[in-house]
Scaffold this motif. Structure first.
Motif, short mmCIF file in Angstrom:
data_model
loop_
_atom_site.label_atom_id
_atom_site.label_comp_id
_atom_site.label_asym_id
_atom_site.label_seq_id
_atom_site.Cartn_x
_atom_site.Cartn_y
_atom_site.Cartn_z
N GLY A 22 0.79 -1.24 0.00
CA GLY A 22 0.00 0.00 0.00
C GLY A 22 0.82 1.28 0.00
O GLY A 22 0.60 2.17 -0.84
N ALA A 243 -3.30 -2.24 1.57
CA ALA A 243 -4.28 -1.90 2.62
C ALA A 243 -5.38 -1.02 2.03
O ALA A 243 -5.10 -0.01 1.39
N GLY A 244 -6.61 -1.42 2.25
CA GLY A 244 -7.74 -0.63 1.77
C GLY A 244 -7.95 -0.71 0.27
O GLY A 244 -8.83 -0.05 -0.27
N LEU A 246 -5.85 0.40 -1.89
CA LEU A 246 -5.26 1.62 -2.45
C LEU A 246 -4.63 1.34 -3.80
O LEU A 246 -4.17 0.24 -4.07
N ALA A 260 -7.23 -5.73 -2.15
CA ALA A 260 -7.27 -5.10 -0.82
C ALA A 260 -6.81 -6.10 0.24
O ALA A 260 -7.30 -7.23 0.30
N GLU A 262 -7.43 -6.24 3.32
CA GLU A 262 -8.51 -6.67 4.21
C GLU A 262 -9.34 -7.79 3.60
O GLU A 262 -9.75 -8.73 4.30
N THR A 285 -6.81 1.48 10.22
CA THR A 285 -5.74 2.18 9.49
C THR A 285 -6.22 2.60 8.11
O THR A 285 -5.95 3.74 7.67
N SER A 286 -6.94 1.72 7.44
CA SER A 286 -7.41 2.05 6.09
C SER A 286 -8.50 3.11 6.11
O SER A 286 -8.58 3.94 5.20
N SER A 297 -12.47 3.87 0.80
CA SER A 297 -11.68 2.71 0.39
C SER A 297 -12.51 1.83 -0.54
O SER A 297 -13.69 1.59 -0.28
N SER A 299 -12.06 -1.28 -0.72
CA SER A 299 -12.14 -2.61 -0.10
C SER A 299 -13.54 -2.86 0.43
O SER A 299 -14.10 -2.07 1.19
N VAL A 302 -13.46 -3.16 4.25
CA VAL A 302 -13.39 -1.86 4.92
C VAL A 302 -14.75 -1.18 4.87
O VAL A 302 -15.24 -0.65 5.88
#
Lengths: 307, 307
Positions: A22, A243-244, A246, A260, A262, A285-286, A297, A299, A302
């Motif tokens: 990420g 992450a997320g 991104l 993602a 997650e 965090t995301s 996001s 995700s 998320v």
């Protein structure tokens, strides 16, 4: 916070490694330029959430990737835990910067296609090996671990289909230069599950076992997690994720996000496969980073858990 | 329009059936109430795009689902091709309406959990069979085909985990009543691949072969396509999906969309598995419907190809 119910399946591993991209592959494709202090916090929160490897940044020229122009400053802030924080290095000059900062783990960025080699590396498919050779050799001599990305493994926006034998030949030569791991990238997200399996089998057939391979999927056509499932069932044990999710606007073909982290963690934990990741901390965090970037996001996990 | 490159895989089927639920399961969860003429065009365009079965609507009471209050009018507009246009029927009164309109294919909606039976059916887990019995019997006597949904197969928002044996017992009894196919629904999208496989195996163990089973995934946690992959590899050959991933706002846990038909088609065609679907025509239809609903499709394939 909700977590998946666990139903294990015979033949699958007890744990796998998530290689978090990420901060590098994600943020380099975001329009926004994120302040270095925020990036450092992002990396530290990802490590705190249990991700074993977080690729931090890249030493590509700021003219090409202004989002990562603060690479040296970020690495200084992150401190010496270099094994956990690989940095992308495009050439010998980048390697020198990495050595000056006592890094222990770098990544190089090869191309499986002629056109992308020309556009992204200003090289040819053939000349990239001569270009990377001295970098990898010096890095290895200095005790650094070298990961090699192979981009456009499943298709190329200019060339269309990419022959599996060509990808295997490129990967094989990057390993021969001294890389310890290949990350097989579906840079434009066009791969499907049978293609993943066929590529992995071709690598195995060329003497490259699954434990030297990682997979790197983008979700352009919604296939990233299904492709990860195919790779897991084949025997791959290292998965790149962001992450997320991104890595670009979900509404533009040319810049869609990575798998993602997650969504991958939900999948793996549901199968009882350990990742070391604290999903709640990762989602937090995301959500925080989505707020920094000013857009939700992509995700699904998320979106579901942050609601 | 771009299409996936095809890499087949041994052991997978040459073709599968996509059971399209967008007009019913999708639109019943959208806030907007779509005019009946638009719904008719939607169904007709989906059929023209090659989808073999398009569940058109539901005879639930308009108090509960005002979005589908125009069910009879829609079916009249669609004409007599009832095999292609199943309609959801909650009870004997609904069945009478279906018979009056010469329908040939209905679906009933069972619950795998006590709480959802109470909330959705105003029944108990046990009493639902007595409730559905006369409906299925009369439908079958009239020559109608009956599909039975089993909802909350992988988890329930009130009860959490749902025991696999309980799902199998419910499904088994719905088949015993005379249903010709079960659609195993992950209504809240919490299932993961190992859970899918374990549930299918348990059905097989109870004497229900894969060809009586369909799977129905929601993408709340991004698992829908990975779960479809697990079901395909197990032996399932009928997959529910919703054009454009219709079925609720992607930012609300309680109402996320179904597996997007386009993402499923990309996956299947990439494996060389025939669906009969013209992906370009389907994407065009989903772009048009997204415009009607005033929000972008959550399908990654639609986002990528419509850009």
């Amino acid at each position: 916070m909700r977590s998946p119910s666990v139903v294990t399946e015979p033949g699958l591993p007890e744990s796998v490694t998530i290689y978090e991209v990420g901060p590098r592959d994600g943020l380099q494709n975001e329009k926004a330029i994120v302040p270095v202090a925020v990036k450092a916090e992002f990396v530290e929160r990802l490590v705190a959430a249990g991700l074993p490897v977080v690729e931090a940044t890249s030493f590509v020229h700021p003219r090409w990737v202004p989002q990562l122009a603060d690479a040296a400053e970020l690495l200084e802030r992150l401190g010496p835990d270099g094994r956990r924080h690989p940095v992308l290095v495009p050439n010998e000059r980048g390697l020198q910067r990495a050595l000056d900062l006592d890094r222990e783990h770098i990544a190089i960025f090869g191309s499986a296609t002629e056109t992308f080699a020309q556009r992204n590396l200003n090289s040819t498919l053939e000349d990239q090996f001569a270009m990377f050779g001295p970098t990898v050799e010096r890095a290895r001599a200095g005790g650094l671990d070298v990961r090699a990305y192979v981009s456009m493994c499943f298709g190329d926006p200019w060339e269309g289909d990419v022959a599996i034998e060509q990808v295997v030949a490129v990967g094989r030569r990057l390993l021969d230069l001294g890389a310890s791991q290949l990350s097989l990238g579906d840079t434009i997200g066009v791969g499907t599950a049978g293609h993943v399996r066929a590529l992995l089998e071709a690598f195995n057939g060329a003497g490259v076992p699954d434990d030297l391979l990682a997979v790197h999927f983008h979700d352009t056509y919604g296939q990233a997690l299904a492709n990860a499932e195919a790779a897991l069932r084949h025997g791959v044990r290292t998965f790149d994720a962001s992450a997320g999710g991104l890595g670009g606007c979900p509404y533009a073909e040319s810049a869609t996000g990575n798998l993602a982290t997650e969504d991958l963690v939900w999948f793996l934990h549901g199968l009882g496969i350990r990742t070391g990741v604290d999903l709640a901390a990762l989602v937090e965090t995301s959500v925080w980073m989505a707020d920094v970037l000013g857009r939700p996001s992509p995700s699904r996990v998320v979106q579901a858990l942050a609601g």
